[in-house]
Design a protein around this motif. Structure first.
Motif, PDB file in Angstrom:
ATOM      1  N   VAL A   1      -7.295   8.056   2.232  1.00 51.10           N
ATOM      2  CA  VAL A   1      -7.918   7.929   1.279  1.00 51.10           C
ATOM      3  C   VAL A   1      -9.309   7.080   1.693  1.00 51.10           C
ATOM      4  O   VAL A   1     -10.477   7.498   1.395  1.00 51.10           O
ATOM      5  N   ARG A   2      -9.214   5.990   2.171  1.00 52.28           N
ATOM      6  CA  ARG A   2     -10.082   4.935   2.812  1.00 52.28           C
ATOM      7  C   ARG A   2     -10.658   5.684   3.891  1.00 52.28           C
ATOM      8  O   ARG A   2     -12.014   5.634   3.878  1.00 52.28           O
ATOM      9  N   ALA A   3     -10.116   6.245   4.785  1.00 52.59           N
ATOM     10  CA  ALA A   3     -10.884   6.839   6.155  1.00 52.59           C
ATOM     11  C   ALA A   3     -11.502   7.996   5.674  1.00 52.59           C
ATOM     12  O   ALA A   3     -12.689   8.179   6.003  1.00 52.59           O
TER      13      ALA A   3
ATOM     14  N   SER B   1       0.148  10.908  -1.658  1.00 46.48           N
ATOM     15  CA  SER B   1       0.266   9.858  -2.674  1.00 46.48           C
ATOM     16  C   SER B   1       1.158  10.311  -3.567  1.00 46.48           C
ATOM     17  O   SER B   1       2.129   9.895  -4.216  1.00 46.48           O
TER      18      SER B   1
ATOM     19  N   GLY C   1      -5.000  12.491   1.383  1.00 49.44           N
ATOM     20  CA  GLY C   1      -4.128  11.262   1.218  1.00 49.44           C
ATOM     21  C   GLY C   1      -3.724  11.179  -0.276  1.00 49.44           C
ATOM     22  O   GLY C   1      -2.690  10.642  -0.667  1.00 49.44           O
TER      23      GLY C   1
ATOM     24  N   SER D   1       0.780  -1.255   0.018  1.00 41.96           N
ATOM     25  CA  SER D   1      -0.025   0.076   0.006  1.00 41.96           C
ATOM     26  C   SER D   1       1.035   1.271   0.067  1.00 41.96           C
ATOM     27  O   SER D   1       2.006   1.190   0.657  1.00 41.96           O
TER      28      SER D   1
ATOM     29  N   ALA E   1     -13.082   8.384   2.555  1.00 43.67           N
ATOM     30  CA  ALA E   1     -14.460   7.940   1.989  1.00 43.67           C
ATOM     31  C   ALA E   1     -15.375   7.432   2.962  1.00 43.67           C
ATOM     32  O   ALA E   1     -16.396   7.687   2.754  1.00 43.67           O
ATOM     33  N   ILE E   2     -14.868   6.858   3.993  1.00 40.43           N
ATOM     34  CA  ILE E   2     -15.776   6.368   4.788  1.00 40.43           C
ATOM     35  C   ILE E   2     -16.359   7.553   5.521  1.00 40.43           C
ATOM     36  O   ILE E   2     -17.670   7.688   5.953  1.00 40.43           O
TER      37      ILE E   2
ATOM     38  N   ALA F   1      -9.557  12.614   2.441  1.00 38.26           N
ATOM     39  CA  ALA F   1      -9.373  11.880   1.150  1.00 38.26           C
ATOM     40  C   ALA F   1      -8.458  12.841   0.184  1.00 38.26           C
ATOM     41  O   ALA F   1      -7.555  12.038  -0.205  1.00 38.26           O
TER      42      ALA F   1
ATOM     43  N   ASP G   1      -2.731   5.813   1.177  1.00 37.18           N
ATOM     44  CA  ASP G   1      -4.018   4.914   0.890  1.00 37.18           C
ATOM     45  C   ASP G   1      -5.064   5.024   2.228  1.00 37.18           C
ATOM     46  O   ASP G   1      -6.193   5.030   1.989  1.00 37.18           O
ATOM     47  N   GLY G   2      -4.229   4.963   3.293  1.00 39.12           N
ATOM     48  CA  GLY G   2      -5.368   4.771   4.559  1.00 39.12           C
ATOM     49  C   GLY G   2      -5.800   6.149   4.761  1.00 39.12           C
ATOM     50  O   GLY G   2      -7.191   6.045   5.085  1.00 39.12           O
TER      51      GLY G   2
END
Length: 89
Positions: A20-22, A73, A69, A13, A24-25, A66, A17-18
């Motif tokens: 972006v995921r967080a 990246s 993130g 990863s 999105a949630i 996000a 990436d973390g």
């Protein structure tokens, strides 16, 4: 035809990436809260308390997280490309 850029392993990863995921949630939670708080306007029921409208702000917070993130990246990829370019010279 093969690409010149090697693909990263799927279990690796990248930085950001973390986030972006967080993000999105958190965005999805804010979006659901927005739908729930707007529903009484269409149903003709009593509106929710102001705290419920504050939860809707999570949509913007998730978008910002996000975005941070993605920027992280991008920075990591640029540093990696710069290091690969310096090593080639």
């Amino acid at each position: 035809m093969r690409s010149e850029t090697p693909s990263a392993p799927s279990d690796d990863s990248a930085p950001g990436d973390g986030l972006v995921r967080a993000g999105a949630i958190v965005f999805i939670i804010g979006a659901v809260a927005t739908l729930v708080t707007v529903a009484p306007l269409f149903l003709g029921t009593d509106p929710f308390p102001p705290v419920a409208y504050a939860v809707c702000m999570l949509m913007g917070v998730g978008f910002l997280v996000a975005g941070a993130g993605v920027l992280r990246s991008i920075g990591a990829q640029r540093r990696q490309a710069k290091a690969a370019g310096a090593g080639a010279d």
